[in-house]
Design a protein around this motif. Sequence first.
Motif, PDB file in Angstrom:
ATOM      1  N   VAL A  37       0.646  -1.030  -0.077  1.00 32.12           N
ATOM      2  CA  VAL A  37      -0.321  -0.177   0.042  1.00 32.12           C
ATOM      3  C   VAL A  37       0.846   1.251  -0.231  1.00 32.12           C
ATOM      4  O   VAL A  37       0.293   2.218  -0.013  1.00 32.12           O
ATOM      5  CB  VAL A  37      -0.841  -0.588   1.288  1.00 32.12           C
ATOM      6  CG1 VAL A  37      -2.507  -0.733   0.739  1.00 32.12           C
ATOM      7  CG2 VAL A  37      -0.463  -0.871   2.997  1.00 32.12           C
ATOM      8  N   ALA A  63      -2.872  -9.019   8.284  1.00 40.73           N
ATOM      9  CA  ALA A  63      -2.471  -7.642   8.320  1.00 40.73           C
ATOM     10  C   ALA A  63      -3.491  -6.806   9.092  1.00 40.73           C
ATOM     11  O   ALA A  63      -4.530  -6.827   7.987  1.00 40.73           O
ATOM     12  CB  ALA A  63      -1.711  -7.697   7.300  1.00 40.73           C
ATOM     13  N   ILE A  64      -3.360  -6.232  10.246  1.00 40.45           N
ATOM     14  CA  ILE A  64      -4.397  -5.065  10.361  1.00 40.45           C
ATOM     15  C   ILE A  64      -2.920  -3.725  10.730  1.00 40.45           C
ATOM     16  O   ILE A  64      -2.140  -4.073  10.852  1.00 40.45           O
ATOM     17  CB  ILE A  64      -4.664  -5.351  11.924  1.00 40.45           C
ATOM     18  CG1 ILE A  64      -4.540  -5.734  13.005  1.00 40.45           C
ATOM     19  CG2 ILE A  64      -6.325  -6.473  11.844  1.00 40.45           C
ATOM     20  CD1 ILE A  64      -5.029  -6.083  14.491  1.00 40.45           C
ATOM     21  N   ILE A  65      -3.403  -2.699  10.176  1.00 38.57           N
ATOM     22  CA  ILE A  65      -2.741  -1.951   9.414  1.00 38.57           C
ATOM     23  C   ILE A  65      -3.126  -0.251  10.680  1.00 38.57           C
ATOM     24  O   ILE A  65      -4.486  -0.666  10.455  1.00 38.57           O
ATOM     25  CB  ILE A  65      -1.755  -1.148   8.884  1.00 38.57           C
ATOM     26  CG1 ILE A  65      -1.458  -2.356   8.296  1.00 38.57           C
ATOM     27  CG2 ILE A  65      -1.891   0.651   8.015  1.00 38.57           C
ATOM     28  CD1 ILE A  65      -0.279  -1.562   7.233  1.00 38.57           C
ATOM     29  N   GLU A  66      -1.943   0.011  11.737  1.00 41.10           N
ATOM     30  CA  GLU A  66      -3.078   1.718  12.835  1.00 41.10           C
ATOM     31  C   GLU A  66      -4.824   1.136  13.257  1.00 41.10           C
ATOM     32  O   GLU A  66      -5.033   0.000  13.679  1.00 41.10           O
ATOM     33  CB  GLU A  66      -2.836   2.691  11.699  1.00 41.10           C
ATOM     34  CG  GLU A  66      -1.850   2.725  11.873  1.00 41.10           C
ATOM     35  CD  GLU A  66      -1.185   3.913  10.945  1.00 41.10           C
ATOM     36  OE1 GLU A  66      -1.972   4.393   9.658  1.00 41.10           O
ATOM     37  OE2 GLU A  66       0.847   4.544  10.960  1.00 41.10           O
ATOM     38  N   ASN A  69     -10.144  -0.937   9.463  1.00 36.77           N
ATOM     39  CA  ASN A  69     -11.239   0.118   8.907  1.00 36.77           C
ATOM     40  C   ASN A  69     -11.865  -1.538   7.946  1.00 36.77           C
ATOM     41  O   ASN A  69     -11.310  -2.297   7.242  1.00 36.77           O
ATOM     42  CB  ASN A  69     -10.142  -0.088   7.143  1.00 36.77           C
ATOM     43  CG  ASN A  69      -9.080   1.412   7.715  1.00 36.77           C
ATOM     44  OD1 ASN A  69      -9.153   2.130   8.765  1.00 36.77           O
ATOM     45  ND2 ASN A  69      -7.724   0.563   7.163  1.00 36.77           N
ATOM     46  N   PHE A  70     -13.301  -1.192   8.791  1.00 36.18           N
ATOM     47  CA  PHE A  70     -14.747  -1.624   7.875  1.00 36.18           C
ATOM     48  C   PHE A  70     -15.205  -0.561   7.346  1.00 36.18           C
ATOM     49  O   PHE A  70     -15.501   0.429   7.469  1.00 36.18           O
ATOM     50  CB  PHE A  70     -14.862  -2.771   9.006  1.00 36.18           C
ATOM     51  CG  PHE A  70     -13.648  -3.588   9.330  1.00 36.18           C
ATOM     52  CD1 PHE A  70     -13.728  -4.994   9.087  1.00 36.18           C
ATOM     53  CD2 PHE A  70     -12.845  -4.004  10.686  1.00 36.18           C
ATOM     54  CE1 PHE A  70     -13.186  -5.540   8.718  1.00 36.18           C
ATOM     55  CE2 PHE A  70     -12.794  -4.189  10.676  1.00 36.18           C
ATOM     56  CZ  PHE A  70     -12.291  -5.492  10.140  1.00 36.18           C
ATOM     57  N   TYR A  71     -16.385  -1.356   7.041  1.00 29.61           N
ATOM     58  CA  TYR A  71     -17.315  -0.398   6.695  1.00 29.61           C
ATOM     59  C   TYR A  71     -18.295  -0.632   7.494  1.00 29.61           C
ATOM     60  O   TYR A  71     -19.116  -0.517   8.261  1.00 29.61           O
ATOM     61  CB  TYR A  71     -18.172  -1.660   5.523  1.00 29.61           C
ATOM     62  CG  TYR A  71     -17.478  -1.480   3.825  1.00 29.61           C
ATOM     63  CD1 TYR A  71     -17.492  -0.413   2.971  1.00 29.61           C
ATOM     64  CD2 TYR A  71     -16.741  -2.419   4.010  1.00 29.61           C
ATOM     65  CE1 TYR A  71     -16.195  -0.556   2.113  1.00 29.61           C
ATOM     66  CE2 TYR A  71     -16.079  -2.533   3.157  1.00 29.61           C
ATOM     67  CZ  TYR A  71     -15.877  -1.679   1.776  1.00 29.61           C
ATOM     68  OH  TYR A  71     -14.835  -1.719   0.545  1.00 29.61           O
ATOM     69  N   PRO A  72     -18.348   0.937   7.521  1.00 33.58           N
ATOM     70  CA  PRO A  72     -19.346   0.922   8.814  1.00 33.58           C
ATOM     71  C   PRO A  72     -20.729   1.273   9.231  1.00 33.58           C
ATOM     72  O   PRO A  72     -21.573   0.454  10.201  1.00 33.58           O
ATOM     73  CB  PRO A  72     -18.935   2.589   9.278  1.00 33.58           C
ATOM     74  CG  PRO A  72     -18.955   3.128   7.872  1.00 33.58           C
ATOM     75  CD  PRO A  72     -17.871   2.241   7.436  1.00 33.58           C
ATOM     76  N   TYR A  73     -21.472   0.798   7.751  1.00 32.85           N
ATOM     77  CA  TYR A  73     -23.208   0.511   7.476  1.00 32.85           C
ATOM     78  C   TYR A  73     -22.971  -1.185   7.823  1.00 32.85           C
ATOM     79  O   TYR A  73     -24.157  -1.706   7.270  1.00 32.85           O
ATOM     80  CB  TYR A  73     -23.074   1.279   6.962  1.00 32.85           C
ATOM     81  CG  TYR A  73     -22.541   0.943   5.569  1.00 32.85           C
ATOM     82  CD1 TYR A  73     -23.160  -0.220   4.251  1.00 32.85           C
ATOM     83  CD2 TYR A  73     -21.528   1.511   4.951  1.00 32.85           C
ATOM     84  CE1 TYR A  73     -22.246  -0.545   3.212  1.00 32.85           C
ATOM     85  CE2 TYR A  73     -21.032   1.334   4.016  1.00 32.85           C
ATOM     86  CZ  TYR A  73     -21.699   0.897   2.898  1.00 32.85           C
ATOM     87  OH  TYR A  73     -20.977   0.579   1.637  1.00 32.85           O
ATOM     88  N   MET A  74     -21.965  -2.132   7.446  1.00 30.16           N
ATOM     89  CA  MET A  74     -22.464  -3.024   7.714  1.00 30.16           C
ATOM     90  C   MET A  74     -22.091  -3.817   9.331  1.00 30.16           C
ATOM     91  O   MET A  74     -21.019  -3.118   9.561  1.00 30.16           O
ATOM     92  CB  MET A  74     -21.921  -3.858   7.183  1.00 30.16           C
ATOM     93  CG  MET A  74     -21.649  -3.895   5.407  1.00 30.16           C
ATOM     94  SD  MET A  74     -20.509  -4.157   3.669  1.00 30.16           S
ATOM     95  CE  MET A  74     -19.917  -5.066   4.057  1.00 30.16           C
ATOM     96  N   GLN A  78     -21.172  -9.465   8.291  1.00 32.52           N
ATOM     97  CA  GLN A  78     -21.051  -8.944   6.541  1.00 32.52           C
ATOM     98  C   GLN A  78     -20.003  -8.760   5.814  1.00 32.52           C
ATOM     99  O   GLN A  78     -19.417  -9.173   5.392  1.00 32.52           O
ATOM    100  CB  GLN A  78     -21.817  -8.079   6.558  1.00 32.52           C
ATOM    101  CG  GLN A  78     -24.023  -7.635   6.356  1.00 32.52           C
ATOM    102  CD  GLN A  78     -24.631  -7.216   6.579  1.00 32.52           C
ATOM    103  OE1 GLN A  78     -24.240  -5.778   6.977  1.00 32.52           O
ATOM    104  NE2 GLN A  78     -25.991  -7.720   6.324  1.00 32.52           N
ATOM    105  N   LEU A  82     -17.204 -10.397   3.799  1.00 31.93           N
ATOM    106  CA  LEU A  82     -16.319  -9.498   1.965  1.00 31.93           C
ATOM    107  C   LEU A  82     -15.161 -10.185   2.801  1.00 31.93           C
ATOM    108  O   LEU A  82     -14.288 -10.083   1.303  1.00 31.93           O
ATOM    109  CB  LEU A  82     -16.827  -8.300   2.757  1.00 31.93           C
ATOM    110  CG  LEU A  82     -16.278  -7.344   1.341  1.00 31.93           C
ATOM    111  CD1 LEU A  82     -17.484  -7.651   0.237  1.00 31.93           C
ATOM    112  CD2 LEU A  82     -16.516  -5.668   1.606  1.00 31.93           C
ATOM    113  N   VAL A  83     -14.801 -10.119   3.714  1.00 35.55           N
ATOM    114  CA  VAL A  83     -12.869 -10.273   3.357  1.00 35.55           C
ATOM    115  C   VAL A  83     -13.243 -11.174   3.443  1.00 35.55           C
ATOM    116  O   VAL A  83     -12.076 -11.484   2.264  1.00 35.55           O
ATOM    117  CB  VAL A  83     -12.340 -10.482   5.125  1.00 35.55           C
ATOM    118  CG1 VAL A  83     -11.113 -10.827   5.027  1.00 35.55           C
ATOM    119  CG2 VAL A  83     -12.679  -8.495   5.110  1.00 35.55           C
ATOM    120  N   SER A 126     -10.963 -11.083  11.670  1.00 38.82           N
ATOM    121  CA  SER A 126     -10.381 -10.496  10.378  1.00 38.82           C
ATOM    122  C   SER A 126      -9.512 -10.939   9.611  1.00 38.82           C
ATOM    123  O   SER A 126      -8.914 -12.291   8.642  1.00 38.82           O
ATOM    124  CB  SER A 126     -10.616  -9.435   9.825  1.00 38.82           C
ATOM    125  OG  SER A 126     -10.381  -8.559   8.326  1.00 38.82           O
TER     126      SER A 126
END
Lengths: 288, 277
Positions: A37, A63-66, A69-74, A78, A82-83, A126
Motif C-alpha cells: 500500500v 494484517a491489520i494496520i493502525e 478499517n471496515f464498512y461502518p454500515y455493515m 457482513q 466480504l473479507v 478478520s
Amino acid sequence: MTAVKNLSFTIEKGNVYGILGPNGSGKSTTLGIVLNVVNKTHGDFFWFDGHTSTHDALKKVGAIIERPNFYPYMTATQNLKLVCMIKEVSEEKIEEKLEIVGLLDRKDSKFRTYSLGMKQRLAIASALLNDPEILILDEPTNGLDPQGIHQIREIIKQIAAQGTTILLASHLLDEVEKVCSHVIILRKGEKLYSGRVDGMRASHGFFELKSDNPDHLKAYLERSASFGEVKLENGLVTAILKEEMDAAELNRSLVSQGIVLSHLVKRKESLEEQFLALTENQANPKTP
Amino acid sequence: MIRLLQIEFIKLWNNRISKILILSYFILLTSIALVAAIKFDIGPIKFHLAEQGIFNFPYIWHFTTYIAAFFKLFLAIVIVSMMANEYVNKTIKQNLIDGLSKKEFVLSKFLTVVSFALISTLFVFVVSLVLGLVYSDYNEPAIMLSDLEFIAAFFVKLVGFFTLCLFLGILVKRSAFALGFLILWMIVEQLLFGFLAWILASWDTAAAIKDLFPLQSMSNLIDEPFSRLNAVQSVAAQMGEKFALDYHVHWYEILIVLAWTAIFIYGSYALLRKRDL
C-alpha cells in the motif's frame, strides 16, 4: 523525505517478531511497503520462498494496520463475509474466529456501534480468517484502555502458541518484551538492533550502594576486576557489573575489607533504559 | 469476474442510502411510461401526448433514451460515493491488504458501472417496447427494429458518464467535492469553448473541438428528439423555417466516448497505483 532507508531483515517461521521504535521511526511505512500500500523508491522484498507474488502472498497473510478499517454500515458478519470473498476463502470460519476474539454475541451489530477495543478485535478476527501463516499487527493496542490492551495481548499470545508467525510493530517496550521472542529496533528508518529479546538485555546489571565512607568504597570497587564504570553521586555509588555476581558475595567481600554498607541493591537494567540508551547513542554520537 | 461483482454488490446493497437511490433510479426509469398519461382536456382544446406520435416506432427509441438519460444523475451520486467512501472509511487500504490487487479493485468498480449501464439499457428497451406496442401507429417488425442505434448509444453514454464519475471519485476522494467538481467540469467545458472560439475566431472550429470534450461528446450521442416531431415540424414549416437536423448516432461519436471511457479507467488505475495509502 525518507521514512525508511537501508533496512533489511528476515523473519522465520514460528517466531514472534517485534518491530520496535518511537513514533515516526518508519514501522508502519515498512509494513506498508511489504503489504503493497506504500510505494518503495528502492529495494526489494520477498514473501515466503521468494517465488510467490505479493498479490498471492497477501492471501496467506493476515494484517491489520493502525486503525481498524471496515464498512461502518455493515455488521461484523457482513464485513467478514466480504473479507472472505476478497481472500477467496470459505465463510465457515467466521463464527470460529469471532469466538476467538470474543465477539460472537455482537456479530449482528453494525460496525459503527463498536467500541475501539471491539473494532480492534474484529480486525484481528478478520486477519485470522484465512488461517494465515504470518500475522502482521501494527500497533494493535494503540488507544485502548488497560483492559482492552490486556485482552488483545492475551489473544496474540494464544495465536502465537498455535505456531503462527507474528510480526508486531509497536512503540511500547513492555509490549514487545511481553509478547515477542525477537526484536528489530528502528530509529528514523534505520535499524539499530535485531536479534532475540533476551539477547538485548545481556548485561549483568548493576549495584546501588551506600556507605559511611563512599570514597573508600568507590576506590575499592574501581580496583576490582568485576566492575566496569563506578559512579559516585550524592553519596550513592553506582557500580556496573562486568560479570555475574550476587549481592551476598559482594557484601561478604566488602565486610572483609572493613567496609560496612548502609544500603545495597542489585538491579537489572530495564529494557526501557536499554532501548533509550540504544536510541540515545545513535542520536548523539559521543564526542571523544 | 463474478467474484469482483459480488464484492461490490455486498458493499452497495448493505448501504441503505445507495439502495434507496438505486431503487428510485429504476422506478423513475419505468415511470417514463407515465408520460403516456399526460392529457389536457380544456374545453375545445384536447391534447393527449400519447397521440402526438411520440410513441411511434422507431421514434420512441430516440425519445425514451433521450429522456431516460437525465435520470443518470441518481446513479452518479451512488457511484461517486461508492468510490469516495472507500477513501473516507479507509477500506480501500484494508481491501488491498486483504489481497485485492489494485487492478482488481478498479476492475470491480468498472464492472459494477457497466452492469448499471447494462441494466438501465435493458429497462429502457423493455419500457420503450411496451409503450410502442401499446401506442405506436406502426407495428411492422422492420419499422419497430429500426433506429435501435439509440439503445446502443444510450449504453455507451451511460458507461462513459459513470466511468467519469468513478474517476472523479478516486481523484477527489470526497463524494460531495467530486460532485461539485463534476458541475465545475460542465462549466469549464463551456468556458473553454468560448475561449477557443475567441482565440480561433471561428465558432465552427471551436464547436468541432468542443465535440471532443468528454461531457459534450456524451451529450452528442443522442441529440434532442423534439424537433423531429410532426407537430413541431409543421409549426416550423408554417413559420417558414425548416429544420434539417442530422439526428443519427455516428460511429465517430461512439468512438470518442469509448476513448474517454478508456482514459478514465486507465487514469483511475494510474492514480491508485501512484498513490500511497
